[in-house]
Design an enzyme around this catalytic site. Structure first.
Site, PDB file in Angstrom:
ATOM      1  N   ASN A 118      61.069  46.678  25.537  1.00 31.37           N
ATOM      2  CA  ASN A 118      60.763  45.320  26.008  1.00 31.37           C
ATOM      3  C   ASN A 118      61.257  44.263  25.018  1.00 31.37           C
ATOM      4  OD1 ASN A 118      58.988  45.627  23.908  1.00 31.37           O
ATOM      5  ND2 ASN A 118      57.125  45.266  25.092  1.00 31.37           N
ATOM      6  N   HIS A 155      60.760  44.085  21.854  1.00 22.75           N
ATOM      7  CA  HIS A 155      59.920  43.720  20.704  1.00 22.75           C
ATOM      8  C   HIS A 155      60.618  44.122  19.402  1.00 22.75           C
ATOM      9  CE1 HIS A 155      57.420  47.756  20.603  1.00 22.75           C
ATOM     10  NE2 HIS A 155      58.553  47.894  19.954  1.00 22.75           N
ATOM     11  N   GLU A 184      55.291  41.543  20.627  1.00 24.51           N
ATOM     12  CA  GLU A 184      55.516  41.775  22.049  1.00 24.51           C
ATOM     13  C   GLU A 184      55.982  40.482  22.733  1.00 24.51           C
ATOM     14  OE1 GLU A 184      55.595  44.776  22.618  1.00 24.51           O
ATOM     15  OE2 GLU A 184      53.748  45.895  22.353  1.00 24.51           O
ATOM     16  N   ASP A 217      54.727  47.226  10.167  1.00 29.00           N
ATOM     17  CA  ASP A 217      53.501  47.281  10.974  1.00 29.00           C
ATOM     18  C   ASP A 217      52.726  48.570  10.732  1.00 29.00           C
ATOM     19  OD1 ASP A 217      55.370  48.947  12.230  1.00 29.00           O
ATOM     20  OD2 ASP A 217      55.710  47.572  13.886  1.00 29.00           O
TER      21      ASP A 217
HETATM   22  P1  PGA Z   1      61.855  53.803  18.613  1.00 30.02           P
HETATM   23  O1  PGA Z   1      60.963  52.483  18.632  1.00 30.02           O
HETATM   24  O2  PGA Z   1      62.706  53.720  17.388  1.00 30.02           O
HETATM   25  O3  PGA Z   1      60.868  54.927  18.543  1.00 30.02           O
HETATM   26  O4  PGA Z   1      62.669  53.788  19.874  1.00 30.02           O
HETATM   27  C1  PGA Z   1      61.561  51.265  18.361  1.00 30.02           C
HETATM   28  C2  PGA Z   1      60.534  50.167  18.433  1.00 30.02           C
HETATM   29  O5  PGA Z   1      59.604  50.238  19.261  1.00 30.02           O
HETATM   30  O6  PGA Z   1      60.652  49.209  17.660  1.00 30.02           O
END
Ligand code: PGA
Length: 237
Positions: free
Chosen positions: A127, A129, A134, A62
């Site tokens: 959450n 994702h 999402e 992404d």
């Molecule tokens: P993080 O994010 O590794 O910064 O905890 C993970 C994500 O949102 O996929």
């Protein structure tokens, strides 16, 4: 799902590195890569390793919409800093945050079709994702433009000066694009990921929990620390 519970993120990075190295030795040529805090120590191990990616392709999950690749907050900049400057790939693909939705979605799907992913790295949102998919994202979704949820904006604001600076949209590979990968390794660390880990592994497969789709993939390894594993039933710990 193959579940590996480790003491801490540093141990988790070692486990993930071993899987990365094995895939590379077994001939994987296309690596799906993730950003965020979680893979930082894994990328450190890869930078220090003897692995070469000069005949490999990378495809990132992404990118924020509206940020140029030179913007220090872009995932392009993150990848150069943490991996590509030290370990260049033959070709590295990230969504172009400045391109129009129509152009970019079509281009990225073409990239994915021409370069099927052998090994996909994933982090996990609080959450649940994966990528920027999402809750509520259809399981059949391919590359798309996403409106970030408040939970994601809150989680990511630590990288920006203030919350208003966090972009509101991103381009993301979809859940179906992720599921097409031959092998998937997901890492998650810390208490704040425990609910998402429980829902992903032991809850129902539902679009309300994007990562739960991984229960239906045949080759997934989940690497978690004890804090992230805390809510799992004993046979999964
Ligand atoms: P993080 O994010 O590794 O910064 O905890 C993970 C994500 O949102 O996929």
């Amino acid at each position: 799902m193959n579940i590996i519970v480790v003491k801490n993120a540093e141990q988790g990075a070692k486990e993930a590195f071993a899987l990365f190295e094995k895939a590379h030795q077994n001939g994987a040529k296309v690596f799906g890569l993730a950003t965020g805090g979680t893979p930082v120590s894994l990328y450190g191990l890869i930078r220090e390793s003897a692995l070469s990616f000069e005949d490999c392709v990378s495809i990132n999950l992404d990118e924020y919409v509206g940020l140029s690749k030179d913007n220090a907050h872009s995932y392009d900049a993150y990848m150069r800093e943490h991996l590509f400057n030290a370990k260049p790939f033959k070709q590295s693909f990230l969504p172009d945050g400045l391109a129009s939705e129509e152009t970019e979605v079509a281009r990225y799907e073409r990239v994915l079709q021409e370069n099927p992913i052998d090994f996909q790295l994933l982090g996990l949102g609080t959450n649940a994702h994966i990528g920027f998919n999402e809750p509520g994202t259809p399981f059949t979704q391919r590359t798309h433009k996403v409106a970030l949820t408040q939970a994601t904006i809150t989680a990511n604001k630590r990288y920006f000066e203030k919350e208003e600076d966090v972009p509101r949209y991103a381009y993301s590979m979809g859940l179906q694009s992720i599921m097409d990968a031959k092998e998937i390794v997901l890492m998650a660390y810390g208490e704040k990921k425990a609910n998402a880990i429980f829902d992903m592994i032991e809850g129902p497969v539902t679009e309300d929990v994007p990562a739960s789709i991984l229960q239906t993939h045949g080759n997934v390894t989940v690497i978690i620390d004890e804090a992230a594993a805390a809510l799992l039933s004993s046979e999964n710990q």
